[in-house]
Design a protein around this motif. Structure first.
Motif, mmCIF file in Angstrom:
data_model
loop_
_atom_site.group_PDB
_atom_site.id
_atom_site.type_symbol
_atom_site.label_atom_id
_atom_site.label_comp_id
_atom_site.label_asym_id
_atom_site.label_seq_id
_atom_site.Cartn_x
_atom_site.Cartn_y
_atom_site.Cartn_z
ATOM 1 N N ARG A 37 0.838 -1.211 0.000
ATOM 2 C CA ARG A 37 0.000 0.000 0.000
ATOM 3 C C ARG A 37 0.866 1.252 0.000
ATOM 4 O O ARG A 37 0.590 2.211 -0.731
ATOM 5 C CB ARG A 37 -0.887 0.009 1.241
ATOM 6 N N ALA A 38 1.894 1.263 0.814
ATOM 7 C CA ALA A 38 2.758 2.441 0.911
ATOM 8 C C ALA A 38 3.457 2.700 -0.431
ATOM 9 O O ALA A 38 3.502 3.850 -0.899
ATOM 10 C CB ALA A 38 3.786 2.257 2.022
ATOM 11 N N TYR A 39 3.992 1.666 -1.045
ATOM 12 C CA TYR A 39 4.709 1.854 -2.307
ATOM 13 C C TYR A 39 3.765 2.347 -3.399
ATOM 14 O O TYR A 39 4.090 3.284 -4.151
ATOM 15 C CB TYR A 39 5.371 0.548 -2.727
ATOM 16 N N LEU A 40 2.580 1.760 -3.502
ATOM 17 C CA LEU A 40 1.624 2.178 -4.525
ATOM 18 C C LEU A 40 1.184 3.625 -4.309
ATOM 19 O O LEU A 40 1.009 4.384 -5.270
ATOM 20 C CB LEU A 40 0.404 1.249 -4.516
ATOM 21 N N THR A 41 1.040 4.011 -3.060
ATOM 22 C CA THR A 41 0.639 5.388 -2.768
ATOM 23 C C THR A 41 1.737 6.366 -3.179
ATOM 24 O O THR A 41 1.458 7.410 -3.792
ATOM 25 C CB THR A 41 0.333 5.540 -1.270
ATOM 26 N N ILE A 43 3.966 5.858 -5.473
ATOM 27 C CA ILE A 43 4.021 5.859 -6.941
ATOM 28 C C ILE A 43 2.965 6.803 -7.492
ATOM 29 O O ILE A 43 3.197 7.564 -8.441
ATOM 30 C CB ILE A 43 3.805 4.426 -7.486
ATOM 31 N N GLY A 44 1.778 6.797 -6.876
ATOM 32 C CA GLY A 44 0.691 7.632 -7.387
ATOM 33 C C GLY A 44 0.757 9.078 -6.943
ATOM 34 O O GLY A 44 0.332 9.969 -7.683
ATOM 35 N N LYS A 45 1.288 9.351 -5.730
ATOM 36 C CA LYS A 45 1.254 10.696 -5.168
ATOM 37 C C LYS A 45 2.603 11.402 -5.179
ATOM 38 O O LYS A 45 2.687 12.609 -4.974
ATOM 39 C CB LYS A 45 0.742 10.636 -3.715
ATOM 40 N N GLY A 46 3.661 10.672 -5.375
ATOM 41 C CA GLY A 46 4.973 11.289 -5.322
ATOM 42 C C GLY A 46 5.493 11.296 -3.901
ATOM 43 O O GLY A 46 5.045 10.523 -3.044
ATOM 44 N N SER A 47 6.435 12.173 -3.610
ATOM 45 C CA SER A 47 7.031 12.243 -2.273
ATOM 46 C C SER A 47 6.005 12.729 -1.260
ATOM 47 O O SER A 47 5.245 13.670 -1.517
ATOM 48 C CB SER A 47 8.239 13.179 -2.282
ATOM 49 N N LEU A 48 5.993 12.041 -0.092
ATOM 50 C CA LEU A 48 5.011 12.371 0.954
ATOM 51 C C LEU A 48 5.693 12.347 2.306
ATOM 52 O O LEU A 48 6.626 11.575 2.548
ATOM 53 C CB LEU A 48 3.866 11.349 0.961
ATOM 54 N N ALA A 49 5.155 13.201 3.204
ATOM 55 C CA ALA A 49 5.584 13.128 4.591
ATOM 56 C C ALA A 49 5.019 11.842 5.175
ATOM 57 O O ALA A 49 4.028 11.290 4.699
ATOM 58 C CB ALA A 49 5.087 14.331 5.365
ATOM 59 N N ALA A 50 5.646 11.358 6.225
ATOM 60 C CA ALA A 50 5.230 10.092 6.821
ATOM 61 C C ALA A 50 3.786 10.132 7.249
ATOM 62 O O ALA A 50 3.022 9.163 7.047
ATOM 63 C CB ALA A 50 6.133 9.757 8.001
ATOM 64 N N ASP A 52 1.351 11.999 6.022
ATOM 65 C CA ASP A 52 0.473 11.994 4.844
ATOM 66 C C ASP A 52 0.443 10.607 4.185
ATOM 67 O O ASP A 52 -0.592 10.152 3.682
ATOM 68 C CB ASP A 52 0.968 13.017 3.824
ATOM 69 N N LEU A 53 1.599 9.937 4.195
ATOM 70 C CA LEU A 53 1.637 8.602 3.623
ATOM 71 C C LEU A 53 0.723 7.666 4.393
ATOM 72 O O LEU A 53 -0.005 6.858 3.792
ATOM 73 C CB LEU A 53 3.083 8.079 3.657
ATOM 74 N N ALA A 54 0.749 7.785 5.731
ATOM 75 C CA ALA A 54 -0.120 6.945 6.550
ATOM 76 C C ALA A 54 -1.576 7.224 6.227
ATOM 77 O O ALA A 54 -2.398 6.298 6.142
ATOM 78 C CB ALA A 54 0.163 7.190 8.034
ATOM 79 N N TYR A 55 -1.900 8.509 6.020
ATOM 80 C CA TYR A 55 -3.281 8.880 5.725
ATOM 81 C C TYR A 55 -3.719 8.348 4.351
ATOM 82 O O TYR A 55 -4.735 7.658 4.238
ATOM 83 C CB TYR A 55 -3.423 10.412 5.786
ATOM 84 N N TYR A 56 -2.955 8.646 3.286
ATOM 85 C CA TYR A 56 -3.361 8.252 1.942
ATOM 86 C C TYR A 56 -3.293 6.726 1.705
ATOM 87 O O TYR A 56 -4.087 6.172 0.945
ATOM 88 C CB TYR A 56 -2.491 8.950 0.894
ATOM 89 N N ALA A 57 -2.335 6.059 2.403
ATOM 90 C CA ALA A 57 -2.200 4.611 2.214
ATOM 91 C C ALA A 57 -3.061 3.819 3.188
ATOM 92 O O ALA A 57 -3.059 2.589 3.134
ATOM 93 C CB ALA A 57 -0.742 4.187 2.362
#
Length: 405
Positions: A37-41, A43-50, A52-57
């Motif tokens: 999930r984290a990798y796909l997110t 790939i789709g969103k670009g660089s993210l803060a930790a 934001d990554l937790a939220y989107y993934a």
């Protein structure tokens, strides 16, 4: 707060359909569900803060740091050393290219292993002590060219059993046959009875030993052996040939079969010089005598009966040979021709003593059945015969007639 929740739901919704079953597919590369999930997110969103990554993934906040560190260790992501932590995905071709290449190498190696195992299996199925031999299939044009070359280069011997197709084929090699004979090669051909009357016979050069196949044998294929090193088999139905570059056990067997057939074969000279109709009928008579009539005569002998009385009817009924209407000279010529073709023998008529003598010069070919055929013919015509076995030779039989012919 309500607005952020809505935004989060819309992002997960947009990511999920696009990715389809990719999260599960990434597990094939050794990624956990959270890592996928984290990798796909990323790939789709670009660089993210930790955070934001937790939220989107849709990852638990307590798991996000551990997840990205594992991705970094697997060389699938890069994590900044400053706070807040910024996470970026390595491009897929770069991230997974080495893994894909590794698997491709493994698959190739596995295929090689399977091929080796199959070879071992084939070796196991092969009989012990066996050796694989190969031969070449030639089209008609290549067959003629190859045979011409082999014949021209012959130094010791050329043997062949031929039907009309093979005879025509070798007749086209007249120049090469002459060259082989000049080089000292012994050339021997056995031709089938169906070759009688063929123009190809007249095209063969002098110096070839020619014999007619035995009356109880049929030449239905073409087999040529040159110098005991090469063998060619020609299919008369399509002109294709099989070339064997060496004579192994199979070739040695064919060479032995030829020698046996040569011993049993009759002299072709008389058959070729005689009228085609007479030669053909003589061959039919020889086949009838050797393939069935001899046994028929033996059956009569065992029953103490005289076969001469009805033998001509048996010949007409079973074999279609109508000799009863032939004149005495014609009958003698027919039997003489048949003896020359079948057993290298012949017939002599002693007119002064009213004796017809029949002789065979081939080992194992007896003339008594032929004497019975003649006796049957003369008995029907009212000229009482008497069969006498020669005391000097078992291969010589006399038929004494009651009156001259």
């Amino acid at each position: 707060m309500h607005q952020k929740s809505h935004s989060s739901a819309s992002i997960i919704s947009s990511t999920s359909p696009a990715s389809g079953d990719l999260p599960a597919s990434l597990e094939e590369f050794g990624l956990s569900k959270y890592e996928a999930r984290a990798y796909l997110t990323m790939i789709g969103k670009g660089s993210l803060a930790a955070s934001d990554l937790a939220y989107y993934a849709n990852l638990p906040r307590t798991k996000v740091y551990q997840t990205v560190k594992k991705l970094e260790k697997k060389r699938l992501a890069v994590v900044s050393r400053q706070k807040p932590l910024i996470c970026s995905a390595i491009p897929p071709e770069e991230a997974f290219g080495e893994i894909v290449n590794l698997h491709e190498r493994r698959v190739r190696n596995m295929r090689k292993i399977v091929e080796r195992l199959q070879r071992l299996s084939d070796e196991g199925q092969r009989p012990r002590g066996s050796e694989e031999k190969r031969y070449f299939i030639l089209d008609p044009d290549s067959a003629l060219s190859k045979i011409s070359g082999l014949v021209a280069g012959a130094r010791s011997s050329i043997t062949a059993a031929l039907d009309p197709w093979g005879l025509r084929l070798l007749a086209q090699c007249r120049g090469q046959l002459i060259k082989a004979a000049t080089n000292g090669a012994r050339i021997r051909f056995i031709v089938g009875a169906q070759c009688l009357g063929s123009e190809s016979l007249s095209l063969l050069p002098d110096g070839i030993e020619l014999r007619m196949a035995a009356s109880d044998a049929t030449v239905s294929s073409n087999l040529m052996i040159v110098d005991m090193t090469h063998m060619v088999s020609v299919d008369s139905s399509n002109g294709k040939a099989a070339l064997f570059a060496s004579l192994d056990a199979y070739g040695a067997l064919q060479a032995k079969n030829f020698e046996e057939a040569w011993t049993r074969a009759g002299e072709a000279k008389h058959a070729l010089e005689a009228q085609p109709a007479l030669a053909a009928k003589a061959i039919e008579l020889a086949r009838a005598v050797e393939n069935g009539l001899a046994a028929h005569m033996l059956e009569y002998a065992m029953n103490n009966e005289d076969p001469a009385g009805e033998l001509l009817e048996v010949m007409e009924r079973r074999y279609g040979l109508r000799v009863g209407t032939m004149s005495a000279p014609e009958m003698l010529d027919l039997v003489d021709s048949a003896l020359k073709i079948s057993c290298l023998g012949g017939l002599k008529h002693d007119k002064s003593n009213n004796i017809v003598s029949l002789q065979s010069k081939a080992e194992g070919k007896h003339v008594l059945p032929w004497a019975v055929v003649l006796a049957s013919y003369f008995k029907r015509s009212g000229n009482e015969p008497r069969i006498m076995q020669s005391k000097q030779s078992p291969q010589l039989v006399h038929v004494r007639l009651a009156r001259p012919i």
